[in-house]
Design a protein around this motif. Structure first.
Motif, short mmCIF file in Angstrom:
data_model
loop_
_atom_site.label_atom_id
_atom_site.label_comp_id
_atom_site.label_asym_id
_atom_site.label_seq_id
_atom_site.Cartn_x
_atom_site.Cartn_y
_atom_site.Cartn_z
N ARG A 74 4.57 9.80 -3.55
CA ARG A 74 4.77 8.69 -2.62
C ARG A 74 6.15 8.11 -2.85
O ARG A 74 6.68 8.17 -3.96
CB ARG A 74 3.71 7.60 -2.81
CG ARG A 74 2.27 8.05 -2.60
CD ARG A 74 2.01 8.32 -1.11
NE ARG A 74 0.62 8.62 -0.84
CZ ARG A 74 0.10 9.82 -0.75
NH1 ARG A 74 0.87 10.89 -0.94
NH2 ARG A 74 -1.17 9.99 -0.46
N TYR A 100 -11.92 4.16 -8.69
CA TYR A 100 -10.70 3.70 -8.00
C TYR A 100 -9.98 2.70 -8.90
O TYR A 100 -10.54 2.17 -9.86
CB TYR A 100 -11.04 3.04 -6.66
CG TYR A 100 -11.52 1.62 -6.82
CD1 TYR A 100 -10.66 0.55 -6.58
CD2 TYR A 100 -12.81 1.33 -7.26
CE1 TYR A 100 -11.09 -0.77 -6.75
CE2 TYR A 100 -13.24 0.04 -7.43
CZ TYR A 100 -12.37 -1.02 -7.17
OH TYR A 100 -12.80 -2.31 -7.36
N LYS A 127 -7.02 -0.54 -8.12
CA LYS A 127 -6.12 -1.28 -7.23
C LYS A 127 -5.03 -1.85 -8.12
O LYS A 127 -5.33 -2.49 -9.13
CB LYS A 127 -6.88 -2.40 -6.52
CG LYS A 127 -6.04 -3.18 -5.55
CD LYS A 127 -6.88 -4.23 -4.84
CE LYS A 127 -6.05 -5.00 -3.84
NZ LYS A 127 -6.86 -6.05 -3.18
N ALA A 135 0.79 -1.23 0.00
CA ALA A 135 0.00 0.00 0.00
C ALA A 135 0.83 1.29 0.00
O ALA A 135 0.37 2.33 0.46
CB ALA A 135 -0.97 -0.01 1.17
N CYS A 143 0.05 13.59 -6.33
CA CYS A 143 0.48 13.16 -4.99
C CYS A 143 1.80 12.40 -5.15
O CYS A 143 1.96 11.62 -6.08
CB CYS A 143 -0.55 12.24 -4.34
SG CYS A 143 -1.98 13.11 -3.72
N SER A 187 -0.84 4.22 -2.09
CA SER A 187 -2.26 4.51 -1.84
C SER A 187 -2.51 6.01 -1.70
O SER A 187 -1.76 6.72 -1.03
CB SER A 187 -2.73 3.79 -0.58
OG SER A 187 -2.73 2.39 -0.81
N ILE A 188 -3.59 6.46 -2.35
CA ILE A 188 -4.01 7.87 -2.30
C ILE A 188 -5.52 7.86 -2.07
O ILE A 188 -6.25 7.15 -2.76
CB ILE A 188 -3.68 8.59 -3.63
CG1 ILE A 188 -2.17 8.53 -3.91
CG2 ILE A 188 -4.17 10.03 -3.59
CD1 ILE A 188 -1.79 8.97 -5.32
N ASP A 189 -5.99 8.66 -1.11
CA ASP A 189 -7.41 8.63 -0.74
C ASP A 189 -8.30 9.52 -1.60
O ASP A 189 -9.44 9.16 -1.88
CB ASP A 189 -7.59 9.00 0.73
CG ASP A 189 -7.12 7.89 1.65
OD1 ASP A 189 -7.21 6.71 1.27
OD2 ASP A 189 -6.64 8.21 2.76
N ALA A 190 -7.84 10.69 -2.00
CA ALA A 190 -8.73 11.62 -2.71
C ALA A 190 -7.93 12.43 -3.72
O ALA A 190 -7.50 13.55 -3.45
CB ALA A 190 -9.43 12.53 -1.72
#
Length: 162
Positions: free
Chosen positions: A66, A149, A151, A51, A64, A54-57
């Motif tokens: 990471r 989304y 994955k 993870a 973003c 992972s980015i929420d919004a």
């Protein structure tokens, strides 16, 4: 004529006798025991192990950043290539995402996340590389992607340097 043959045979016999005596030299030998030869190994691991991207919004027009550390825990220098694969989610959203990747600050990929395949980069045994992923959603992304989304798995494939 017989005399010449007898002389030649005697000379040949004398020559062969000398050759046999020439093999009587002193000799010696030294031993170097307990030699072990091992094959090297290629092994990489990541930190974190899941993870990490992972980015929420993620909003249209934003990015973003990471990071993932790649560790060469093997005994050989290795070249690493990073790829990604969609495991679940909305294909249109996945295809819309952008991705820039740098290995220790050196760009190794820039393009669609769906086509992620970095140029190879090298990691020495025992060393680590800081991978920076900048994931973006273009400002042109429409409302039809809202709430979507994806994955995905990210793969770090290593091969010995050759």
């Amino acid at each position: 004529m017989k005399r010449k043959i007898v002389v030649a045979v005697c000379a040949l016999a004398a020559g062969l006798t000398c050759l046999g005596g020439a093999g009587a030299f002193f000799t010696s030998r030294a031993e170097v025991p307990d030699n072990v030869i091992r094959a090297g190994a290629v092994a990489v691991s990541t930190e974190p192990t899941s993870a990490a991207l992972s980015i929420d919004a993620l909003a249209p027009g934003s990015t973003c950043e990471r990071s993932i550390s790649v560790v060469n825990s093997g005994t050989l220098p290795s070249t690493v290539v990073v790829t990604g694969a969609k495991k679940a989610g909305i294909t249109d959203f996945y295809n819309a995402l952008t991705c820039d990747v740098a290995a220790d600050g050196v760009p190794v990929y820039s393009g669609p996340l769906a086509e992620l395949r970095t140029t190879p980069f090298e990691i020495a045994p025992g060393a680590r590389a800081r991978m920076t992923f900048t994931i973006g959603l273009p400002a042109s992304a429409g409302n039809d992607l809202a709430g979507d989304y994806v994955k995905l798995s990210v793969y770090f494939d290593a091969e010995q340097v050759h």
